[in-house]
Design a protein around this motif. Structure first.
Motif, mmCIF file in Angstrom:
data_model
loop_
_atom_site.group_PDB
_atom_site.id
_atom_site.type_symbol
_atom_site.label_atom_id
_atom_site.label_comp_id
_atom_site.label_asym_id
_atom_site.label_seq_id
_atom_site.Cartn_x
_atom_site.Cartn_y
_atom_site.Cartn_z
ATOM 1 N N ASP A 56 0.846 -1.240 -0.072
ATOM 2 C CA ASP A 56 0.045 0.085 0.012
ATOM 3 C C ASP A 56 0.768 1.000 -0.107
ATOM 4 O OD1 ASP A 56 0.795 -0.535 2.605
ATOM 5 O OD2 ASP A 56 -1.021 0.285 3.295
ATOM 6 N N THR A 57 0.306 2.350 -0.503
ATOM 7 C CA THR A 57 0.928 3.605 -0.510
ATOM 8 C C THR A 57 0.549 4.523 0.745
ATOM 9 O OG1 THR A 57 -0.700 4.417 -2.160
ATOM 10 C CG2 THR A 57 1.360 3.516 -3.015
ATOM 11 N N GLU A 61 -3.888 3.104 -0.854
ATOM 12 C CA GLU A 61 -4.170 2.275 -2.004
ATOM 13 C C GLU A 61 -3.246 1.011 -2.240
ATOM 14 O OE1 GLU A 61 -6.744 2.779 -4.349
ATOM 15 O OE2 GLU A 61 -7.673 4.189 -2.857
ATOM 16 N N TRP A 62 -3.847 -0.050 -2.670
ATOM 17 C CA TRP A 62 -2.892 -1.075 -2.931
ATOM 18 C C TRP A 62 -2.357 -1.335 -4.439
ATOM 19 C CZ3 TRP A 62 -0.357 -4.394 0.525
ATOM 20 C CH2 TRP A 62 -0.901 -4.313 2.006
ATOM 21 N N TRP A 63 -1.012 -1.504 -4.542
ATOM 22 C CA TRP A 63 -0.558 -1.775 -5.805
ATOM 23 C C TRP A 63 0.080 -3.109 -5.941
ATOM 24 C CZ3 TRP A 63 -1.438 1.779 -9.736
ATOM 25 C CH2 TRP A 63 -2.230 3.201 -9.336
ATOM 26 N N TYR A 64 0.601 -3.601 -7.213
ATOM 27 C CA TYR A 64 1.388 -4.502 -7.293
ATOM 28 C C TYR A 64 2.639 -3.921 -7.883
ATOM 29 C CZ TYR A 64 -2.333 -7.733 -7.039
ATOM 30 O OH TYR A 64 -3.549 -8.439 -6.619
ATOM 31 N N TRP A 65 3.798 -4.710 -7.415
ATOM 32 C CA TRP A 65 4.938 -4.173 -7.694
ATOM 33 C C TRP A 65 6.161 -5.086 -8.370
ATOM 34 C CZ3 TRP A 65 6.402 1.337 -6.970
ATOM 35 C CH2 TRP A 65 5.360 1.966 -6.164
ATOM 36 N N ARG A 71 6.306 -0.485 -10.703
ATOM 37 C CA ARG A 71 4.863 -0.573 -10.317
ATOM 38 C C ARG A 71 4.003 -1.062 -11.724
ATOM 39 N NH1 ARG A 71 1.546 4.198 -7.335
ATOM 40 N NH2 ARG A 71 2.007 5.377 -9.100
ATOM 41 N N GLY A 73 0.420 -2.305 -11.207
ATOM 42 C CA GLY A 73 -0.933 -1.774 -11.640
ATOM 43 C C GLY A 73 -1.707 -1.754 -10.298
ATOM 44 N N HIS A 74 -2.721 -1.378 -10.125
ATOM 45 C CA HIS A 74 -3.622 -1.142 -9.042
ATOM 46 C C HIS A 74 -4.182 -2.716 -8.402
ATOM 47 C CE1 HIS A 74 -6.669 0.178 -6.318
ATOM 48 N NE2 HIS A 74 -5.939 1.459 -6.070
ATOM 49 N N ALA A 81 -3.162 -6.163 -14.149
ATOM 50 C CA ALA A 81 -1.885 -6.515 -13.471
ATOM 51 C C ALA A 81 -1.169 -7.892 -14.146
ATOM 52 C CB ALA A 81 -1.930 -6.757 -11.856
#
Length: 94
Positions: A56-57, A61-65, A71, A73-74, A81
Motif C-alpha cells: 500500500d502507498t 491504495e494497494w498496488w502490485y510491484w 509499479r 498496476g492497482h 496486472a
C-alpha cells in the motif's frame, strides 16, 4: 512502501489465481522479516521469472510491484496486472 502482510498475501493470492489461469507457475512465499512475494515463472522458458510484491502507498491504495520497484498496476485490477506481468515474461519464439 509499508505493507500489512496479511492483506499483501490476500492480494498476491488473487493475482496468483489469475496467472495460473494463464498457465504461469507461481509460488507465494513470506520470508521472515520481508514482505510476502509471488514468484512468477514462464513454464515455456523457466529462466523468465519475476518476483511480484503487493504494497500500500501513503494514501492506503494497494498496488502490485515488480521486485525492482516497477509499479505494475492497482491491486483492484488483477486482470490488467496479470496481463502486464505476462508481457514482461513473454518469450517470442523464432
Amino acid at each position: 512502501m509499508k505493507a500489512d502482510r496479511s492483506e499483501a498475501t490476500d492480494h498476491l493470492q488473487r493475482l496468483a489465481a489469475q496467472l495460473e489461469a494463464h498457465s504461469f507457475q507461481v509460488r507465494l512465499t513470506a520470508p521472515a522479516g520481508l514482505n510476502p512475494r509471488l514468484r512468477v515463472i514462464n513454464p515455456m522458458e523457466p529462466t523468465m521469472a519475476e518476483d511480484v510484491l503487493a504494497s500500500d502507498t501513503n494514501d492506503g491504495e494497494w498496488w502490485y510491484w515488480l521486485s525492482w520497484a516497477g509499479r505494475i498496476g492497482h491491486a483492484s485490477d488483477v486482470v490488467t496486472a496479470a496481463e502486464r506481468i505476462a508481457s514482461v515474461l513473454h518469450v517470442i519464439r523464432r
